[in-house]
Design a protein around this motif. Structure first.
Motif, short mmCIF file in Angstrom:
data_model
loop_
_atom_site.label_atom_id
_atom_site.label_comp_id
_atom_site.label_asym_id
_atom_site.label_seq_id
_atom_site.Cartn_x
_atom_site.Cartn_y
_atom_site.Cartn_z
N THR A 101 0.84 -1.18 0.00
CA THR A 101 0.00 0.00 0.00
C THR A 101 0.88 1.23 0.00
OG1 THR A 101 -1.72 -1.18 1.21
CG2 THR A 101 -1.83 1.22 1.24
N ALA A 102 0.54 2.19 -0.85
CA ALA A 102 1.27 3.46 -0.90
C ALA A 102 0.31 4.56 -1.36
CB ALA A 102 2.44 3.36 -1.86
N ALA A 103 0.26 5.65 -0.62
CA ALA A 103 -0.51 6.84 -0.98
C ALA A 103 -1.97 6.52 -1.31
CB ALA A 103 0.15 7.57 -2.14
N ASN A 104 -2.65 5.86 -0.41
CA ASN A 104 -4.08 5.52 -0.55
C ASN A 104 -4.36 4.56 -1.70
OD1 ASN A 104 -4.87 7.02 1.65
ND2 ASN A 104 -5.27 8.85 0.44
N ILE A 105 -3.36 3.88 -2.21
CA ILE A 105 -3.55 2.89 -3.27
C ILE A 105 -2.97 1.57 -2.80
CG2 ILE A 105 -2.98 2.21 -5.63
CD1 ILE A 105 -2.87 5.17 -6.33
N THR A 106 -3.79 0.53 -2.85
CA THR A 106 -3.35 -0.81 -2.49
C THR A 106 -3.11 -1.58 -3.78
OG1 THR A 106 -4.65 -0.73 -0.47
CG2 THR A 106 -3.93 -2.89 -1.20
N TYR A 107 -1.89 -2.02 -3.96
CA TYR A 107 -1.53 -2.77 -5.17
C TYR A 107 -1.75 -4.25 -4.92
CZ TYR A 107 0.41 1.62 -6.70
OH TYR A 107 0.55 2.94 -7.06
N LEU A 108 -2.40 -4.88 -5.87
CA LEU A 108 -2.76 -6.29 -5.76
C LEU A 108 -2.11 -7.05 -6.90
CD1 LEU A 108 -6.56 -5.55 -5.28
CD2 LEU A 108 -4.94 -6.03 -3.46
N THR A 109 -2.01 -8.37 -6.76
CA THR A 109 -1.51 -9.21 -7.84
C THR A 109 -2.46 -10.36 -8.09
OG1 THR A 109 -0.18 -10.52 -6.30
CG2 THR A 109 0.92 -8.69 -7.38
N HIS A 110 -2.58 -10.73 -9.36
CA HIS A 110 -3.40 -11.87 -9.77
C HIS A 110 -2.84 -12.38 -11.10
CE1 HIS A 110 -6.91 -14.16 -11.16
NE2 HIS A 110 -7.20 -14.27 -9.87
N PRO A 111 -2.85 -13.69 -11.32
CA PRO A 111 -2.30 -14.23 -12.57
C PRO A 111 -3.00 -13.73 -13.84
CG PRO A 111 -2.66 -15.99 -10.98
CD PRO A 111 -3.23 -14.75 -10.39
N ALA A 112 -4.26 -13.34 -13.76
CA ALA A 112 -5.00 -12.92 -14.95
C ALA A 112 -4.77 -11.46 -15.31
CB ALA A 112 -6.49 -13.16 -14.74
N ALA A 113 -4.09 -10.68 -14.45
CA ALA A 113 -3.91 -9.26 -14.70
C ALA A 113 -2.43 -8.88 -14.62
CB ALA A 113 -4.69 -8.45 -13.67
N LYS A 114 -2.03 -7.95 -15.50
CA LYS A 114 -0.67 -7.41 -15.44
C LYS A 114 -0.53 -6.47 -14.26
CE LYS A 114 0.97 -7.28 -20.19
NZ LYS A 114 1.37 -6.38 -21.28
N GLU A 115 -1.52 -5.60 -14.09
CA GLU A 115 -1.56 -4.64 -12.98
C GLU A 115 -2.95 -4.67 -12.39
OE1 GLU A 115 -0.32 -0.66 -13.93
OE2 GLU A 115 1.23 -1.40 -15.29
N LEU A 116 -3.02 -4.49 -11.07
CA LEU A 116 -4.30 -4.47 -10.37
C LEU A 116 -4.13 -3.61 -9.14
CD1 LEU A 116 -7.14 -5.80 -10.52
CD2 LEU A 116 -6.25 -7.61 -9.08
N SER A 117 -5.00 -2.62 -8.97
CA SER A 117 -4.88 -1.76 -7.79
C SER A 117 -6.26 -1.30 -7.33
CB SER A 117 -4.00 -0.54 -8.08
OG SER A 117 -4.59 0.28 -9.06
N LEU A 118 -6.30 -0.94 -6.06
CA LEU A 118 -7.51 -0.46 -5.40
C LEU A 118 -7.18 0.88 -4.78
CD1 LEU A 118 -10.41 -1.12 -4.38
CD2 LEU A 118 -9.32 -2.14 -2.38
N GLY A 119 -7.83 1.94 -5.26
CA GLY A 119 -7.57 3.29 -4.75
C GLY A 119 -8.71 3.78 -3.90
N CYS A 120 -8.36 4.52 -2.86
CA CYS A 120 -9.38 5.06 -1.95
C CYS A 120 -9.20 6.56 -1.77
CB CYS A 120 -9.30 4.39 -0.59
SG CYS A 120 -9.76 2.68 -0.60
N ARG A 121 -10.30 7.25 -1.66
CA ARG A 121 -10.35 8.67 -1.33
C ARG A 121 -9.52 9.55 -2.26
NH1 ARG A 121 -9.49 5.99 3.44
NH2 ARG A 121 -7.34 6.65 3.41
N GLY A 122 -9.88 9.59 -3.51
CA GLY A 122 -9.26 10.50 -4.45
C GLY A 122 -9.99 11.82 -4.47
N LYS A 123 -9.56 12.71 -5.35
CA LYS A 123 -10.17 14.02 -5.45
C LYS A 123 -11.64 13.93 -5.89
CE LYS A 123 -9.67 18.37 -7.89
NZ LYS A 123 -8.97 19.06 -8.95
N ASP A 124 -11.90 13.10 -6.90
CA ASP A 124 -13.25 13.02 -7.46
C ASP A 124 -13.98 11.71 -7.20
OD1 ASP A 124 -12.88 15.54 -8.58
OD2 ASP A 124 -11.97 14.70 -10.39
N TYR A 125 -13.36 10.79 -6.51
CA TYR A 125 -13.98 9.49 -6.32
C TYR A 125 -13.80 9.00 -4.89
CZ TYR A 125 -9.21 7.77 -6.85
OH TYR A 125 -7.88 7.55 -6.69
N ALA A 126 -14.68 8.12 -4.49
CA ALA A 126 -14.61 7.53 -3.16
C ALA A 126 -13.75 6.28 -3.18
CB ALA A 126 -16.00 7.21 -2.65
N ILE A 127 -13.89 5.48 -4.23
CA ILE A 127 -13.12 4.24 -4.35
C ILE A 127 -12.96 3.91 -5.84
CG2 ILE A 127 -15.09 2.70 -4.16
CD1 ILE A 127 -13.23 0.97 -2.33
#
Length: 151
Positions: free
Chosen positions: A45-71
């Motif tokens: 986790t870094a700067a309100n973004i949780t980075y995830l890994t999965h074999p089906a995806a190259k990149e996967l992340s979950l972001g919280c509390r941005g300027k215009d979005y909740a999640i």
């Protein structure tokens, strides 16, 4: 005077010690995703973004509390998308945004499949109060699923 000051400090310390700890809701959602989706792991986790890994995806992340979005959920894969990627994004969207899995899978796959010669490489659409943005390059395809702060 000194005893009343120490008593006040002791009472203040006791009040903070008794207060429950507030867990990060983004970390809780990431843990729930890791428990319920097979092969998904929490990376860091870094700067309100949780980075995830999965074999089906190259990149996967979950972001919280941005300027215009909740999640926000971001997923990236090869340009030739596999059914496992559609299933991963649909499952994660359903769990994060609490919508039925069928609706989540329909909305995300509809956005990803619209990219092409006629509609272009950038698709923006709304489905079931979710904002979907799909983008593709020569080698990759990605989707961003957001829910606004006001919803």
């Amino acid at each position: 005077m000194r005893s009343s000051l120490s008593a006040a400090l002791l009472a203040l310390f006791a009040a903070f010690a008794a207060a429950p700890a507030h867990a990060d809701p983004c970390a809780d959602i990431a843990k729930q995703l890791a428990r319920q989706i097979e092969g998904l792991k929490i990376n860091f986790t870094a700067a309100n973004i949780t980075y995830l890994t999965h074999p089906a995806a190259k990149e996967l992340s979950l972001g919280c509390r941005g300027k215009d979005y909740a999640i926000e959920l971001y997923a990236k894969t090869d340009r030739k998308m596999k059914p496992e990627f559609f299933n991963l994004v649909g499952s994660a969207t359903a769990l994060i945004f609490t919508v039925p899995k069928d609706d989540a899978t329909t909305g995300t796959s509809r956005c990803l499949k619209r990219m092409g010669i006629f509609r272009g490489n950038n698709i923006t659409m709304r489905y079931r109060r979710l904002n979907l943005e799909c983008t593709r390059t020569r080698t990759d395809a990605s989707i961003t699923v957001r829910r606004g702060k006001s919803e």
